[in-house]
Design a protein around this motif. Structure first.
Motif, PDB file in Angstrom:
ATOM      1  N   ALA A 136     -51.897  46.470  67.199  1.00 47.56           N
ATOM      2  CA  ALA A 136     -52.782  45.940  66.157  1.00 47.56           C
ATOM      3  C   ALA A 136     -52.470  46.581  64.815  1.00 47.56           C
ATOM      4  CB  ALA A 136     -54.249  46.183  66.521  1.00 47.56           C
ATOM      5  N   GLU A 137     -52.378  45.741  63.784  1.00 49.27           N
ATOM      6  CA  GLU A 137     -52.310  46.225  62.397  1.00 49.27           C
ATOM      7  C   GLU A 137     -53.758  46.245  61.909  1.00 49.27           C
ATOM      8  OE1 GLU A 137     -49.381  47.186  59.224  1.00 49.27           O
ATOM      9  OE2 GLU A 137     -49.860  47.612  61.293  1.00 49.27           O
ATOM     10  N   SER A 138     -54.496  47.248  62.369  1.00 46.53           N
ATOM     11  CA  SER A 138     -55.960  47.226  62.391  1.00 46.53           C
ATOM     12  C   SER A 138     -56.631  47.819  61.157  1.00 46.53           C
ATOM     13  CB  SER A 138     -56.442  47.976  63.636  1.00 46.53           C
ATOM     14  OG  SER A 138     -55.854  49.267  63.702  1.00 46.53           O
ATOM     15  N   ARG A 162     -46.790  35.642  60.941  1.00 50.37           N
ATOM     16  CA  ARG A 162     -47.377  36.414  62.036  1.00 50.37           C
ATOM     17  C   ARG A 162     -47.833  37.785  61.562  1.00 50.37           C
ATOM     18  NH1 ARG A 162     -42.888  34.214  66.373  1.00 50.37           N
ATOM     19  NH2 ARG A 162     -44.132  32.434  67.123  1.00 50.37           N
ATOM     20  N   MET A 166     -51.675  39.274  61.798  1.00 51.70           N
ATOM     21  CA  MET A 166     -52.049  40.573  62.350  1.00 51.70           C
ATOM     22  C   MET A 166     -52.725  41.448  61.296  1.00 51.70           C
ATOM     23  SD  MET A 166     -48.929  41.698  64.899  1.00 51.70           S
ATOM     24  CE  MET A 166     -49.901  43.077  65.534  1.00 51.70           C
ATOM     25  N   ILE A 173     -52.829  42.352  69.766  1.00 53.55           N
ATOM     26  CA  ILE A 173     -52.093  41.395  70.588  1.00 53.55           C
ATOM     27  C   ILE A 173     -51.553  42.130  71.814  1.00 53.55           C
ATOM     28  CG2 ILE A 173     -51.473  39.955  68.613  1.00 53.55           C
ATOM     29  CD1 ILE A 173     -48.614  41.114  68.808  1.00 53.55           C
TER      30      ILE A 173
END
Length: 265
Positions: A136-138, A162, A166, A173
């Motif tokens: 995750a690019e959270s 994409r 993210m 993902i």
């Protein structure tokens, strides 16, 4: 003395293990970044190292930033200029160090790679993942932005659309979807992750170390230069490669294995 990064070498392969498993291997709020930079510098200075494997201890690869450290930065008496300097002189040194490291780096993603943890995996040349891994690019979930180069790295690996999905949702993902998107090149059962990473490292390490180093440098330059400039650099690098002992030995090996030419009668 802190030991947030374990450094192990077997032959020409070094394994670096993020070693703060109780906190899920955060990159901040500890000495992780400083120790990673020291380990990378050690690899850089050691010509006997041909490949690096990077993985995490415990159930996570790295969950990124430490929440307590974020609370410190949120404090009213934490000056903006100091926070900026912490990034510039701290975690932002990591993508530069990994990017400029001449030997290939394989990320063996054993579990969650979140935020800066995902970005760390993206700094590596090759990523393979356990079936238990997630990515995750959270940053937006915490009201933050990718402060460690993730906005540059991620879109170059999986494409703009994409990477935007993210980055803007912050949602994780699975390892299977990560493979479909090209974020990782292979997904394996958890017990096979490190053997798979080691086998891949060995397949790289058997090749000419100078050629592999020059190839990685050439690929890095290709990311931001024109074709004609890259061709000039390729010619110079190839001239260097032609003069290495590894090239001479490889050519001699092929010549000795080649069948004798037929003669006409």
């Amino acid at each position: 003395m802190s030991n947030c990064v374990l450094y192990e070498q077997e032959g020409s392969i070094v394994t670096l293990t993020l070693n703060d498993p109780e906190r899920r291997n955060p990159l901040t709020g500890n000495t992780m970044v400083a120790e990673l930079l020291s380990a990378i510098d050690r690899v850089h200075r050691d010509v006997s190292v041909h490949v690096v494997i990077l993985t995490g201890a415990g159930p996570a690869f790295s969950t990124g930033g430490d929440i307590k450290d974020m609370q410190r930065q949120m404090a009213p008496d934490a000056p903006l200029a100091e926070i900026r300097q912490e990034y510039r002189l701290g975690i932002q040194q990591l993508p530069l160090a990994v990017f400029n490291l001449e030997v290939p780096v394989i990320a063996a993603v054993n579990g969650a790679a979140m935020g800066a943890g995902l970005d760390l995996a993206c700094m590596c040349d090759i990523r393979i993942a356990s079936e238990r891994a997630k990515f995750a690019e959270s940053f937006v979930k915490l009201g933050l932005i990718p402060g460690d180069g993730g906005a540059w790295l991620l879109q170059r690996i999986i494409g703009l659309s994409r990477a935007a999905e993210m980055s803007f949702t912050g949602e994780p993902i699975s390892s299977e979807l990560a493979a479909q998107w090209g974020l990782v090149s292979k997904v394996v059962p958890p017990e096979e992750l490190m053997p798979e990473a080691l086998q891949l490292a060995q397949r790289i390490a058997v090749n000419s170390a100078p050629a592999v180093r020059l190839t990685k440098r050439l690929m890095r330059e290709a990311m931001h230069t024109r074709l004609d400039t890259l061709l000039e650099l390729s010619a110079a690098y190839q001239a260097i490669a032609h003069k290495t002992e590894e090239h001479r030995s490889a050519v001699a090996g092929f010549v000795n294995k080649a069948p004798a030419p037929r003669t006409s009668t």
